[in-house]
Each structure stands twice: as C-alpha cells, then as structure tokens.
Write an enzyme that holds these catalytic residues in place. Structure first.
Site, PDB file in Angstrom:
ATOM      1  N   ASP A  63      46.902  42.254  42.704  1.00 22.70           N
ATOM      2  CA  ASP A  63      47.367  40.953  42.572  1.00 22.70           C
ATOM      3  C   ASP A  63      49.040  41.080  42.381  1.00 22.70           C
ATOM      4  O   ASP A  63      49.483  42.039  42.077  1.00 22.70           O
ATOM      5  CB  ASP A  63      46.947  40.183  41.855  1.00 22.70           C
ATOM      6  CG  ASP A  63      46.643  40.656  40.346  1.00 22.70           C
ATOM      7  OD1 ASP A  63      47.040  41.651  40.034  1.00 22.70           O
ATOM      8  OD2 ASP A  63      45.646  39.928  39.933  1.00 22.70           O
ATOM      9  N   ASN A  70      39.381  33.341  31.066  1.00 24.35           N
ATOM     10  CA  ASN A  70      38.691  32.302  31.996  1.00 24.35           C
ATOM     11  C   ASN A  70      37.606  32.901  33.044  1.00 24.35           C
ATOM     12  O   ASN A  70      37.233  31.915  33.781  1.00 24.35           O
ATOM     13  CB  ASN A  70      39.726  31.251  32.486  1.00 24.35           C
ATOM     14  CG  ASN A  70      40.341  31.893  33.644  1.00 24.35           C
ATOM     15  OD1 ASN A  70      40.264  32.850  33.930  1.00 24.35           O
ATOM     16  ND2 ASN A  70      41.421  31.284  34.079  1.00 24.35           N
ATOM     17  N   HIS A 108      38.420  35.002  35.472  1.00 23.28           N
ATOM     18  CA  HIS A 108      39.016  35.523  36.590  1.00 23.28           C
ATOM     19  C   HIS A 108      38.938  36.706  37.023  1.00 23.28           C
ATOM     20  O   HIS A 108      39.076  37.747  35.889  1.00 23.28           O
ATOM     21  CB  HIS A 108      40.530  34.847  36.766  1.00 23.28           C
ATOM     22  CG  HIS A 108      41.679  35.772  36.088  1.00 23.28           C
ATOM     23  ND1 HIS A 108      42.500  35.064  35.211  1.00 23.28           N
ATOM     24  CD2 HIS A 108      41.724  36.926  35.628  1.00 23.28           C
ATOM     25  CE1 HIS A 108      43.294  35.790  34.949  1.00 23.28           C
ATOM     26  NE2 HIS A 108      43.127  36.965  34.835  1.00 23.28           N
ATOM     27  N   GLU A 120      40.919  32.615  40.584  1.00 22.97           N
ATOM     28  CA  GLU A 120      40.653  31.926  39.503  1.00 22.97           C
ATOM     29  C   GLU A 120      39.381  31.065  39.542  1.00 22.97           C
ATOM     30  O   GLU A 120      38.868  30.997  40.501  1.00 22.97           O
ATOM     31  CB  GLU A 120      41.867  30.719  39.431  1.00 22.97           C
ATOM     32  CG  GLU A 120      43.445  31.426  39.033  1.00 22.97           C
ATOM     33  CD  GLU A 120      43.362  31.811  37.511  1.00 22.97           C
ATOM     34  OE1 GLU A 120      42.498  32.159  36.828  1.00 22.97           O
ATOM     35  OE2 GLU A 120      44.583  31.534  37.361  1.00 22.97           O
TER      36      GLU A 120
END
Ligand code: GLP
Length: 237
Positions: free
Chosen positions: A67, A130, A132, A137
């Site tokens: 990313d 979280n 990801h 996400e």
C-alpha cells in the site's frame, strides 16, 4: 494454518528473515508482497544482513508493496511515504535493481501487472488494530481489487505512531493492494507482535469470517503461517 510462537519480537524477526531467505535461495519464490508498519522493521534488518553476508543476487526477485498513502502535498510525501520507509529500512541496505521494486499507484493496473508476472509467491503482511490487512479496511469485500480507500481513524492513529506524527497529519486516503490479489498469494506470512495485537488476532482467527474484520478472510487461505511473539499470543494463557 501454522502458528509459530516466539519469545519476543527479536527472535520472531530473525526466524522470519531466515525462512524468507531460504525461500528466496530456493529459486521458487520470486514475487514478494511487502508490508510497512513498525512490526517488520527488525525483520527487514535481518533479511538485509542475510542477503549481504551471502552475497545473494536480487536480480530475479521482484517486490510489490502492499500500500501507499495518497498525499495532499510534497512535504507530506517526503515525511510519510511508504516508499521512503522501504528505502530506509530495506532497499537502501541491499542492491535491489530499481526496476524490480513496485508500489501501487493510481496510474497503473497493479492487479493486472502482478497477475501478468505470475502472481505473488510470498506475501508478508501485518495486521491493523481494526483487522485491516494492507489497507483493506473493515467492510472490504473478499474479491476487492487494488483501489483507492478512505482510511479509518484507527488506521490513521496507528500510522501516526509509526511516523511519530499527530493523527491530523496522516493522509485520510491510500491505495491498497486488494484482497483478491493478496489472498491469491501462494503463501502468506502474517507477522504480529506486542499486546495490542492479541485481541484482534483472537477475533480474526477464532470467530466467523466476516467483512468487518478483513484479517478473518485469512482463515480460508491454504498456506497461511502466522508469526507471533509471547505478548501477541492469544492461544496460551
Ligand atoms: C499500516 C499498513 C499495514 C500494516 C499496519 C501494521 O497500517 N498499511 O499494511 O499491517 O500498518 O502496523 P504496525 O506494524 O505498526 O502495527
């Protein structure tokens, strides 16, 4: 799924570097997907040492980073780019042909590029607090392509720690390798250390697969290996 437990981050990083180096030397692993974050920093150190000590040639190894942020100005790009992170922690330490290094960008079809090169042989990934993976996400579809995403506040907070910045300075958009390409990797190594990862690892691997925890999709991968230290270990008390 294989889970490897280590005493601490140091031991885990050394072992993962050694396994990755053996895989590279075998000649069977050529296309690597690479992560950023605090977790892989020591691993990159050890891998660079192994490559240099053994004078291993990287001409036929290709890297595809997972990313990159979308920047609103040049200054932000200078301070926060994952490209700079990779140079600092890995690429500058070894002799990597520049043409072998890839990052996702809006200008190219990353999925098509990777698939035309035979797909990812080994993906190294971390996990967000979280759930990801890369920057897929919560809410990401299992067959999502490489795309522009809006970052959740928890992900920006996690990166604020990495870059020692306040959360307002962290971009709110990124481009991420999609789950389709990532989950098609032949082998996946998931690295996680420290107490902050314990809860999300437990949710990801003991509860049902669901799109709100993208890491849970990893449960169905045929060749997943998880590398954790004692503090992240959600299995033993
Ligand atoms: C960033 C990256 C993720 C990575 C995560 C883990 O958010 N985009 O790919 O998994 O960091 O961060 P850390 O290793 O700092 O916990």
């Amino acid at each position: 799924m294989i889970i490897h437990n280590y005493h601490d981050e140091e031991e885990m990083s050394r072992e993962v570097a050694s396994k990755v180096f053996i895989a590279l030397k075998s000649g069977l692993i050529k296309n690597l997907a690479l992560p950023t974050g605090r977790t892989p920093i020591l691993f990159y150190n050890y891998l660079a040492d192994l490559i240099n000590e053994n004078q291993f040639k990287l001409d036929e190894i290709y890297t595809y980073n997972l990313d990159e942020f979308i920047f609103s100005n040049e200054k932000q790009k200078e301070v926060l780019s994952y490209k700079n992170y990779m140079d600092e922690h890995f690429f500058s330490k070894v002799k990597f042909p520049l043409k072998n290094i890839h990052f996702p960008s809006k200008e190219q079809d990353y999925d098509q590029l990777i698939s035309s090169r035979g797909g990812i042989d080994l993906a190294l990934i971390g996990i967000g607090n979280n759930g990801h993976i890369a920057f897929n996400e919560p809410g990401s579809e299992v067959d999502s392509p490489t795309r522009l995403v809006n970052l959740k506040i928890e992900s920006r907070e996690q990166n604020a720690i990495l870059f020692n910045q306040s959360v307002q300075n962290i971009p709110d958009q990124a481009i991420t390798m999609g789950l389709k390409t990532l989950l098609s990797s032949k082998i996946i190594f998931l690295l996680a250390t420290g107490p902050s990862k314990k809860e999300i690892l437990k949710k990801s691997f003991t509860e049902n697969i669901c799109r709100n925890i993208p890491a849970s999709y990893l449960q169905s991968h045929p060749a997943l290996e998880i590398f954790i230290d004692k503090a992240a270990n959600w299995i033993t008390k």
